[in-house]
Design a protein around this motif. Structure first.
Motif, mmCIF file in Angstrom:
data_model
loop_
_atom_site.group_PDB
_atom_site.id
_atom_site.type_symbol
_atom_site.label_atom_id
_atom_site.label_comp_id
_atom_site.label_asym_id
_atom_site.label_seq_id
_atom_site.Cartn_x
_atom_site.Cartn_y
_atom_site.Cartn_z
ATOM 1 N N SER A 219 0.478 -1.248 -0.035
ATOM 2 C CA SER A 219 0.081 0.370 -0.023
ATOM 3 C C SER A 219 0.655 1.619 -0.019
ATOM 4 C CB SER A 219 -1.434 0.234 1.499
ATOM 5 O OG SER A 219 -0.071 -0.157 2.580
ATOM 6 N N ARG A 220 0.154 2.327 -0.475
ATOM 7 C CA ARG A 220 0.923 3.320 -0.336
ATOM 8 C C ARG A 220 1.675 3.866 1.244
ATOM 9 N NH1 ARG A 220 -1.647 10.143 -0.851
ATOM 10 N NH2 ARG A 220 0.050 10.957 -0.585
ATOM 11 N N ASP A 221 0.476 3.539 2.179
ATOM 12 C CA ASP A 221 1.129 3.756 3.481
ATOM 13 C C ASP A 221 2.408 2.203 3.988
ATOM 14 O OD1 ASP A 221 0.069 4.846 6.222
ATOM 15 O OD2 ASP A 221 0.702 2.106 6.694
ATOM 16 N N HIS A 222 2.397 1.455 2.918
ATOM 17 C CA HIS A 222 3.664 0.670 3.053
ATOM 18 C C HIS A 222 4.662 1.342 2.657
ATOM 19 C CE1 HIS A 222 6.795 -3.090 2.996
ATOM 20 N NE2 HIS A 222 6.354 -2.534 2.039
ATOM 21 N N VAL A 226 8.267 3.252 4.402
ATOM 22 C CA VAL A 226 10.039 2.966 3.649
ATOM 23 C C VAL A 226 10.647 3.951 4.082
ATOM 24 C CG1 VAL A 226 11.104 1.389 1.903
ATOM 25 C CG2 VAL A 226 9.622 0.422 3.242
ATOM 26 N N PHE A 227 10.114 4.794 3.112
ATOM 27 C CA PHE A 227 10.646 6.114 2.496
ATOM 28 C C PHE A 227 10.514 7.361 3.451
ATOM 29 C CE2 PHE A 227 11.102 3.087 -1.021
ATOM 30 C CZ PHE A 227 11.913 3.374 -0.778
ATOM 31 N N TRP A 228 9.563 7.103 4.368
ATOM 32 C CA TRP A 228 9.410 8.598 5.035
ATOM 33 C C TRP A 228 8.724 9.082 6.120
ATOM 34 C CZ3 TRP A 228 10.619 13.150 3.534
ATOM 35 C CH2 TRP A 228 9.855 14.427 3.837
ATOM 36 N N PRO A 242 17.298 4.075 5.371
ATOM 37 C CA PRO A 242 18.238 2.723 5.227
ATOM 38 C C PRO A 242 17.870 0.934 6.259
ATOM 39 C CG PRO A 242 19.701 4.523 5.904
ATOM 40 C CD PRO A 242 18.338 4.988 6.506
ATOM 41 N N ILE A 243 17.624 1.420 7.167
ATOM 42 C CA ILE A 243 17.163 0.110 7.457
ATOM 43 C C ILE A 243 16.138 -0.750 7.478
ATOM 44 C CG2 ILE A 243 16.739 -0.661 9.951
ATOM 45 C CD1 ILE A 243 18.538 1.282 11.285
ATOM 46 N N GLU A 244 15.292 0.057 7.153
ATOM 47 C CA GLU A 244 13.811 -0.645 6.315
ATOM 48 C C GLU A 244 13.493 -0.905 5.501
ATOM 49 O OE1 GLU A 244 10.524 -1.135 7.313
ATOM 50 O OE2 GLU A 244 11.136 -0.296 9.573
#
Length: 344
Positions: A219-222, A226-228, A242-244
């Motif tokens: 999903s967009r939430d996923h 990860v990035f935000w 980076p960890i995600e």
């Protein structure tokens, strides 16, 4: 009647346990001075082992931009274009093989598992389409077993780990991967059988499929997580992102290694315990080998039962973790980013 059944069961168990090791011992005597070749039984081969016969598999190789097709390794050597060095086929002119697409035993058993899964699901779908099991009660133990497994995967794996409005979409994949892995795990219990999932390449491909399905349906939430990282201070994002990203790849890596390691270790354990018979016979004579067999054969019979259980358990764990990863990716969260950043 009961005594006769016990004799047949014991005879069958001895056959199942000892026959593969006899073949492994013969291979070990041909390849080295060791009484049994453990790794020779575990590694992949370019032939399909059958009772008393080896069915050679096709060799397909790309060398210097040119494809070479042979019915077997022997045919490739007979052509004069290839030679066999330490049981590895190499070009006779010293060039390197760019791509080897040869059929192997592990690949054949992967196909067997997939084809059996397809046949099972198509056969049951036809029954349900005719109304058997849908308008009436399921008929026969086979359909009842199928329904138990399907409902278990749907209700206890998919529904418990994926959101209520999305889990049905992933039930076919989760059911297929559970059944196929179970078949591939249990094939190794058959005489001259091969456990395809004891090959890291096979488990890596299975984990890669789960990875693709997980990320494709994320999903967009996923992806925001990860990035935000909504609601997290900007400085922390530099550390967490980076960890995600690494976590995206460690999850399928864990899937692949867990299944591979468990199935390989079980196979090696059985071979080693039965191999004690040949080792003691080689060191101390036939009488010692027979004496050790009184311990090794019953223990191996128990390990066969344990390995059958572990094979089903590992298929369940792989399917369960796949459902967990998919559920985490498709899940939607509620954020209160503005309030958190205001407090920060």
């Amino acid at each position: 009647m009961l005594q006769a059944f016990r004799r047949v069961l014991v005879t069958l168990m001895v056959f199942l346990c000892v026959a593969p090791l006899v073949k492994a011992a013969e291979t070990g005597e041909e390849n080295s001075d060791s009484p049994i070749d453990v790794m020779g039984k575990v590694v992949d081969h370019h032939y399909l082992a059958l009772p008393g016969y080896e069915l050679q598999l096709p060799r397909i190789m790309l060398v210097d931009g040119e494809w070479h097709f042979y019915a077997s390794t022997h045919a490739a050597v007979e052509s004069g274009e290839f030679v066999e060095q330490d049981h590895v086929l190499v070009p006779a002119d010293g060039s390197d093989i760019t791509l080897d697409m040869s059929i192997t035993a592990h690949l054949m058993y992967v196909w067997f598992g997939v084809l059996l899964t397809l046949w099972l699901t198509i056969a049951m779908a036809r029954r349900y389409r005719r109304g058997t099991g849908r308008e009436t009660e399921p008929r026969g133990w086979f359909q009842n077993l199928f329904e138990i497994v399907f409902v278990f995967v749907q209700d206890e794996i998919a529904k418990q780990n994926i959101s209520e409005d999305k889990y049905r979409k992933f039930v076919p994949y989760l059911f297929a991967v559970f059944v196929a892995i179970t078949f591939m795990n249990l094939f190794g219990l058959l005489p001259w059988g091969v456990t395809a999932t004891a090959d890291i390449t096979v488990t890596a491909i299975l984990a890669f499929i789960t990875f693709i399905i997980t990320q494709w349906n994320g999903s967009r939430d996923h992806w925001e997580h990860v990035f935000w990282f909504p609601g997290v201070p900007p400085l922390m994002r530099v550390i967490l992102t980076p960890i995600e990203i690494i976590g995206l790849f460690t999850k399928p890596f864990a899937l692949a290694v867990r299944l591979f390691a468990n199935m390989l270790s079980g196979k090696v354990m059985i071979i080693c315990i039965l191999g004690l018979i040949f080792i003691f016979a080689d060191l101390f004579g036939a009488v010692a080998g027979v004496g050790v067999s009184l311990f090794s054969v019953p223990l191996t019979a128990a390990l066969y039962i344990l390995k059958a259980f572990v094979g089903i358990l590992q298929a369940y764990i792989f399917t369960l973790l796949s459902a967990v990863f998919i559920g985490m990716a498709v899940e939607e969260h509620e954020h209160h980013e503005e309030g958190i950043e205001a407090h920060a």
